[in-house]
Design a protein around this motif. Structure first.
Motif, PDB file in Angstrom:
ATOM      1  N   GLY A  59      -4.299   3.600   0.021  1.00  0.00           N
ATOM      2  CA  GLY A  59      -4.805   2.251   0.222  1.00  0.00           C
ATOM      3  C   GLY A  59      -3.962   1.214  -0.496  1.00  0.00           C
ATOM      4  N   GLN A  60      -4.592   0.105  -0.845  1.00  0.00           N
ATOM      5  CA  GLN A  60      -3.855  -1.010  -1.448  1.00  0.00           C
ATOM      6  C   GLN A  60      -3.348  -0.646  -2.831  1.00  0.00           C
ATOM      7  OE1 GLN A  60      -5.215  -5.192  -1.157  1.00  0.00           O
ATOM      8  NE2 GLN A  60      -5.068  -5.230  -3.395  1.00  0.00           N
ATOM      9  N   SER A 103       0.864  -1.180   0.000  1.00  0.00           N
ATOM     10  CA  SER A 103       0.000   0.000   0.000  1.00  0.00           C
ATOM     11  C   SER A 103       0.901   1.230   0.000  1.00  0.00           C
ATOM     12  CB  SER A 103      -0.937  -0.027   1.212  1.00  0.00           C
ATOM     13  OG  SER A 103      -1.823  -1.126   1.145  1.00  0.00           O
ATOM     14  N   GLY A 104       0.314   2.406   0.293  1.00  0.00           N
ATOM     15  CA  GLY A 104       1.192   3.557   0.344  1.00  0.00           C
ATOM     16  C   GLY A 104       0.490   4.889   0.393  1.00  0.00           C
ATOM     17  N   HIS A 105       1.282   5.903   0.726  1.00  0.00           N
ATOM     18  CA  HIS A 105       0.867   7.304   0.643  1.00  0.00           C
ATOM     19  C   HIS A 105       1.366   7.863  -0.688  1.00  0.00           C
ATOM     20  CE1 HIS A 105       0.313   6.978   5.036  1.00  0.00           C
ATOM     21  NE2 HIS A 105      -0.481   8.037   4.910  1.00  0.00           N
ATOM     22  N   GLN A 106       0.473   8.436  -1.457  1.00  0.00           N
ATOM     23  CA  GLN A 106       0.836   9.026  -2.738  1.00  0.00           C
ATOM     24  C   GLN A 106       0.535  10.522  -2.694  1.00  0.00           C
ATOM     25  OE1 GLN A 106      -1.133   6.552  -5.769  1.00  0.00           O
ATOM     26  NE2 GLN A 106       0.685   5.254  -5.778  1.00  0.00           N
ATOM     27  N   SER A 161      -3.211  -4.100 -10.636  1.00  0.00           N
ATOM     28  CA  SER A 161      -3.040  -3.140 -11.723  1.00  0.00           C
ATOM     29  C   SER A 161      -4.029  -1.989 -11.673  1.00  0.00           C
ATOM     30  CB  SER A 161      -3.159  -3.854 -13.081  1.00  0.00           C
ATOM     31  OG  SER A 161      -2.131  -4.798 -13.258  1.00  0.00           O
ATOM     32  N   ARG A 162      -5.065  -2.093 -10.859  1.00  0.00           N
ATOM     33  CA  ARG A 162      -6.053  -1.017 -10.704  1.00  0.00           C
ATOM     34  C   ARG A 162      -6.562  -0.530 -12.067  1.00  0.00           C
ATOM     35  NH1 ARG A 162      -3.923   3.518  -6.778  1.00  0.00           N
ATOM     36  NH2 ARG A 162      -2.165   3.487  -8.216  1.00  0.00           N
ATOM     37  N   ARG A 205       9.396  -2.316   0.041  1.00  0.00           N
ATOM     38  CA  ARG A 205       9.359  -0.860   0.178  1.00  0.00           C
ATOM     39  C   ARG A 205       8.610  -0.443   1.434  1.00  0.00           C
ATOM     40  NH1 ARG A 205       7.680  -0.145  -5.430  1.00  0.00           N
ATOM     41  NH2 ARG A 205       8.956  -1.979  -5.743  1.00  0.00           N
ATOM     42  N   PHE A 206       8.663   0.848   1.761  1.00  0.00           N
ATOM     43  CA  PHE A 206       7.966   1.324   2.949  1.00  0.00           C
ATOM     44  C   PHE A 206       6.496   0.920   2.888  1.00  0.00           C
ATOM     45  CE2 PHE A 206      10.787   5.253   4.132  1.00  0.00           C
ATOM     46  CZ  PHE A 206      11.919   4.462   4.032  1.00  0.00           C
ATOM     47  N   GLY A 207       5.898   1.029   1.714  1.00  0.00           N
ATOM     48  CA  GLY A 207       4.488   0.690   1.551  1.00  0.00           C
ATOM     49  C   GLY A 207       4.176  -0.764   1.826  1.00  0.00           C
ATOM     50  N   SER A 208       5.179  -1.635   1.737  1.00  0.00           N
ATOM     51  CA  SER A 208       4.961  -3.047   2.070  1.00  0.00           C
ATOM     52  C   SER A 208       4.588  -3.183   3.542  1.00  0.00           C
ATOM     53  CB  SER A 208       6.220  -3.868   1.774  1.00  0.00           C
ATOM     54  OG  SER A 208       6.640  -3.706   0.434  1.00  0.00           O
ATOM     55  N   PHE A 209       5.202  -2.374   4.388  1.00  0.00           N
ATOM     56  CA  PHE A 209       4.889  -2.381   5.813  1.00  0.00           C
ATOM     57  C   PHE A 209       3.579  -1.642   6.091  1.00  0.00           C
ATOM     58  CE2 PHE A 209       9.340  -3.287   5.575  1.00  0.00           C
ATOM     59  CZ  PHE A 209       9.596  -4.125   6.645  1.00  0.00           C
ATOM     60  N   GLU A 210       3.350  -0.549   5.383  1.00  0.00           N
ATOM     61  CA  GLU A 210       2.107   0.196   5.575  1.00  0.00           C
ATOM     62  C   GLU A 210       0.887  -0.672   5.292  1.00  0.00           C
ATOM     63  OE1 GLU A 210       2.552   4.822   4.728  1.00  0.00           O
ATOM     64  OE2 GLU A 210       3.203   3.629   3.008  1.00  0.00           O
ATOM     65  N   HIS A 211       1.010  -1.571   4.337  1.00  0.00           N
ATOM     66  CA  HIS A 211      -0.125  -2.412   3.962  1.00  0.00           C
ATOM     67  C   HIS A 211      -0.650  -3.196   5.156  1.00  0.00           C
ATOM     68  CE1 HIS A 211      -2.703  -4.798   1.368  1.00  0.00           C
ATOM     69  NE2 HIS A 211      -2.246  -5.889   1.969  1.00  0.00           N
TER      70      HIS A 211
END
Length: 500
Positions: free
Chosen positions: A96-97, A87-90, A132-133, A194-200
């Motif tokens: 979200g995911q 997931s992540g902050h954009q 792929s959203r 990545r950082f987002g891997s942990f945020e998820h």
């Protein structure tokens, strides 16, 4: 062509032993799937330096097996392809995911550089995945060439980065702003976590999975922390330090990432996910390299602050494992100090200064203000500064010509010479050291654009030539002098965005 047409190789065309350590994690960390084949793939370019990292020699690049394998049309033996979830902050907002929307991890193989580590092989542009959203999962030739060239340029600048093995093209068209042909880049890195891997896992309140991921990262990439009293605290300390140092290195060469979202931040402190990047030309600390970034969140002068913000986002996710807010804040507290010390070290090297003095910060600040006011080319100035002679100001013409306010430069140069003489600086020694610090060749946008346009017309020679030049950024290369020149006027209109 359907996924079922992806074949496993019958015989090895290279001695490449592949496994997949990430696939040993629980199944909720990824989706197993095959790459989507591309029609009639062909080699755009392959990189011997990256090939050597995994034991591939130049002869393998021209083989049909190489092209079929690294386009995703057939699998390496024992490969367990998968797309990872994260997931992540954009742009500062929780998105979200997310996940590998167009990247597929083939597996990992022993590094051939003498280390005990392993290198993951990932295909970017290998087709749609569950993450792929609504995207097509493909990469275009334009963006693939940019990533291929820049990741290798960064490696040659001694900046931690993922690497690029090859670009495989296809005449299959997909839609972006206009129809474009597709390509697949093979990326290499010890890990793409990545950082987002942990945020998820944190934001989904799946703390068991969060701990599994943290333990995996520590065991595989930070084994010295396994026996720590609070290994999760110490992991955050190390990632924070690596991130601060990485961004200091970006700033020192004028590199702008363009999209420093948390899902693009490497847990190993690597430069990851090249999109709308750029190298500083006319110096402007507020420069925005990403045309999509209308608010300037990821401008050049914002990168250190955003790196800090991203480390705090990672710290938030590790809080349940670290155990307290106080310990988490303790792990983050040295980011600014680490960044400042590293950038100061790099600035001293860029100016050929061997010692640190109290007035140096003023010398640096005055220089950057002068460069900003005069729109001085960042790379050209620091490269040419190495030619300055302590006792011969009359030889400063090549430097003065970079400034409209020549009197302003002369005044700064007086202070710089005083500083050099104070530490008994020797011109030739300093010149050699500065030329190994300040590159002559960087990947200017217009150079990439020339290579891209030729490749779009089936001439791939400029891609290989430019790669060769960028892999020796500190060498004089007199036969390629024009690649170090100021950009032409037409380059002022070039823009890159998140689709780049």
């Amino acid at each position: 062509m359907s996924d079922s047409t992806v074949n496993t190789r019958k015989e090895a065309f290279i001695d490449l032993s592949v496994s997949n350590g990430f696939a040993a994690l629980p199944s909720n960390f990824y989706t197993r799937l095959m790459p989507t084949p591309v029609p009639a793939p062909y080699l755009v370019d392959a990189n011997p330096a990256a090939g050597a990292m995994i034991g591939l020699n130049h002869a393998a690049f021209s083989s049909k097996e190489f092209i079929e394998t690294f386009s995703g049309n057939q699998l390496l033996d024992d490969s367990q392809p998968l797309a990872a979830v994260y997931s992540g902050h954009q742009f500062g907002q929780w998105a979200g995911q997310l996940g590998d929307g167009r990247a597929i991890l083939l597996g990992d193989t022993p590094a051939q550089d003498g280390s005990a580590g392993r290198i993951e092989l990932q295909l970017k542009g290998a087709g749609a995945t569950p993450y792929s959203r609504m995207g097509d999962g493909r990469a275009v030739l334009r963006s693939s060439i940019r990533e291929y060239l820049c990741s290798e340029a960064m490696a040659a600048l001694h900046i931690p980065t993922s690497r690029a093995l090859s670009v495989i093209g296809s005449d299959q068209f997909i839609m972006r702003e206009t129809p474009e042909t597709t390509a697949v880049v093979t990326r290499l890195a010890p890990s793409f976590v990545r950082f987002g891997s942990f945020e998820h896992w944190f934001y989904n309140k799946q703390y068991d999975s969060l701990r599994i991921l943290a333990d995996y990262v520590i065991a595989q990439f930070y084994p010295e922390l396994v026996a720590s009293e609070n290994r999760y605290h110490d992991l955050l300390v190390e990632v924070t330090k690596r991130t601060a140092h990485l961004i200091a290195q970006w700033q020192a060469v004028g590199f702008m990432h363009g999209v420093m979202n948390t899902d693009n931040m490497s847990i190993l402190g690597l430069t990851l996910d090249y999109g709308p990047f750029g190298f500083m030309e006319a110096y402007d600390p507020r420069h925005i390299c990403n045309h999509t970034d209308q608010q300037g969140r990821y401008a050049y002068n914002m990168q250190p602050q955003i790196g800090h913000w991203n480390c705090y986002a990672l710290g938030q996710t590790l809080l349940p494992l670290i155990g307290s807010v106080e310990e988490t804040e303790d792990a983050l507290k040295d980011y600014q100090l680490q960044y400042t010390q590293k950038f100061d070290e790099l600035m001293h090297a860029k100016l050929g200064l061997c010692t640190a003095q109290a007035e140096d910060a003023k010398l640096f600040d005055t220089l950057f203000a002068l460069m900003q006011a005069n729109h001085t080319d960042f790379t050209l100035f620091f490269r040419k500064l190495g030619e300055l002679k302590c006792a011969r100001p009359e030889t400063d013409a090549i430097l003065r010509d970079l400034f409209i306010d020549r009197a302003g430069f002369d005044a700064w140069a007086i202070q710089y010479r005083i500083r050099l003489i104070a530490e008994n600086s020797q011109d030739e020694i300093r010149r050699l050291e500065m030329h190994q610090t300040n590159p002559k060749y960087i990947l200017r946008n217009y150079l990439a654009q020339v290579a891209i346009e030729k490749a779009q017309n089936k001439d791939y020679s400029e891609v290989g030539k430019l790669l060769h030049i960028l892999q020796r950024p500190f060498d004089e290369q007199p036969e390629h002098e024009h690649y170090a020149a100021l950009p032409p006027d037409w380059a002022n209109g070039l823009e890159v965005s998140c689709s780049s």
